[in-house]
Design a protein around this motif. Structure first.
Motif, short mmCIF file in Angstrom:
data_model
loop_
_atom_site.label_atom_id
_atom_site.label_comp_id
_atom_site.label_asym_id
_atom_site.label_seq_id
_atom_site.Cartn_x
_atom_site.Cartn_y
_atom_site.Cartn_z
N GLU A 1 4.76 -6.42 -7.85
CA GLU A 1 4.73 -5.07 -7.31
C GLU A 1 3.54 -4.29 -7.88
O GLU A 1 3.09 -4.55 -8.99
CB GLU A 1 6.01 -4.30 -7.66
CG GLU A 1 7.30 -4.95 -7.21
CD GLU A 1 7.95 -5.76 -8.31
OE1 GLU A 1 9.18 -5.94 -8.28
OE2 GLU A 1 7.23 -6.23 -9.20
N GLY B 1 1.51 -0.07 -7.28
CA GLY B 1 1.48 1.19 -6.58
C GLY B 1 2.33 2.29 -7.19
O GLY B 1 2.32 3.42 -6.71
N ARG C 1 2.76 4.69 -2.14
CA ARG C 1 3.01 3.48 -1.38
C ARG C 1 3.06 2.31 -2.35
O ARG C 1 2.08 2.03 -3.04
CB ARG C 1 1.94 3.22 -0.32
CG ARG C 1 2.33 2.05 0.58
CD ARG C 1 1.36 1.81 1.70
NE ARG C 1 0.19 1.04 1.27
CZ ARG C 1 -0.56 0.31 2.09
NH1 ARG C 1 -0.26 0.24 3.39
NH2 ARG C 1 -1.61 -0.34 1.64
N SER D 1 3.45 -1.74 -3.06
CA SER D 1 3.14 -3.02 -2.43
C SER D 1 3.82 -4.13 -3.21
O SER D 1 3.97 -4.05 -4.43
CB SER D 1 1.62 -3.27 -2.42
OG SER D 1 0.95 -2.29 -1.67
N THR E 1 2.72 -9.69 2.31
CA THR E 1 2.93 -8.46 1.55
C THR E 1 3.98 -7.59 2.23
O THR E 1 4.05 -7.53 3.45
CB THR E 1 1.61 -7.67 1.43
OG1 THR E 1 0.63 -8.47 0.77
CG2 THR E 1 1.81 -6.38 0.64
N TYR F 1 5.62 -3.57 2.00
CA TYR F 1 5.28 -2.23 1.54
C TYR F 1 6.51 -1.32 1.54
O TYR F 1 7.44 -1.53 2.30
CB TYR F 1 4.21 -1.60 2.44
CG TYR F 1 2.96 -2.43 2.57
CD1 TYR F 1 2.77 -3.26 3.67
CD2 TYR F 1 1.96 -2.38 1.60
CE1 TYR F 1 1.62 -4.02 3.81
CE2 TYR F 1 0.80 -3.14 1.73
CZ TYR F 1 0.64 -3.96 2.83
OH TYR F 1 -0.50 -4.71 2.95
N GLN G 1 6.55 2.74 1.82
CA GLN G 1 5.92 4.05 1.88
C GLN G 1 6.95 5.10 1.52
O GLN G 1 8.00 5.18 2.18
CB GLN G 1 5.35 4.31 3.27
CG GLN G 1 4.71 5.68 3.43
CD GLN G 1 3.45 5.86 2.60
OE1 GLN G 1 2.62 4.96 2.55
NE2 GLN G 1 3.32 7.01 1.95
N CYS H 1 10.85 -5.41 -6.14
CA CYS H 1 10.77 -6.13 -4.88
C CYS H 1 11.60 -7.41 -5.02
O CYS H 1 11.63 -8.02 -6.10
CB CYS H 1 9.31 -6.47 -4.60
SG CYS H 1 9.01 -7.47 -3.15
#
Length: 124
Positions: free
Chosen positions: A6, A8, A19, A21, A77, A79, A81, A95
């Protein structure tokens, strides 16, 4: 094996955006369900959002309308947001991935692979 990383996370004021990632390696994620979880200090890890291989999504009620999960299979990937962030969104965000079948993909038990987490801090 699937490795997830991960990125961001960071510090943001309330009302701001980030955001996240999740970059995967070891397998292509086309057939995997992916999830974002978070864990605040002293609390259990909870699902934030999930996306199936078919792109069907799920959001926990507290983030509906503010967060969006998406995937780019070509980049391997996923994401997250996050808009209109609130102090209560502060947590470590993880994640997760699985290629097992589940009817919901909303539990930690549904997932086999986890990233190391990224800190999100929202100041008031």
């Amino acid at each position: 094996q699937v490795q997830l990383v991960e990125s961001g996370g960071g510090l943001v004021q309330a009302g701001g955006s980030l955001r996240l990632s999740c970059d995967a390696s070891g397998r292509t994620l086309n057939s995997y369900a992916m999830g974002w979880f978070r864990q605040a200090p002293g609390k259990e890890r909870e699902v934030v959002a999930a996306i199936r291989w078919s792109a069907i999504t799920y959001y926990t009620d507290s983030v509906k309308g503010r967060f969006t999960i998406s995937r780019d299979n070509a980049k391997n990937t996923v994401y997250l947001q996050m808009n209109s962030l609130k102090p209560e969104d502060t947590a470590v965000y993880y994640c997760a991935a699985t290629n097992r079948f589940s009817t919901r993909y909303q539990s930690t038990y549904d997932y086999d692979y986890w990233g190391q987490g990224t800190q999100v801090t929202v100041s008031s």
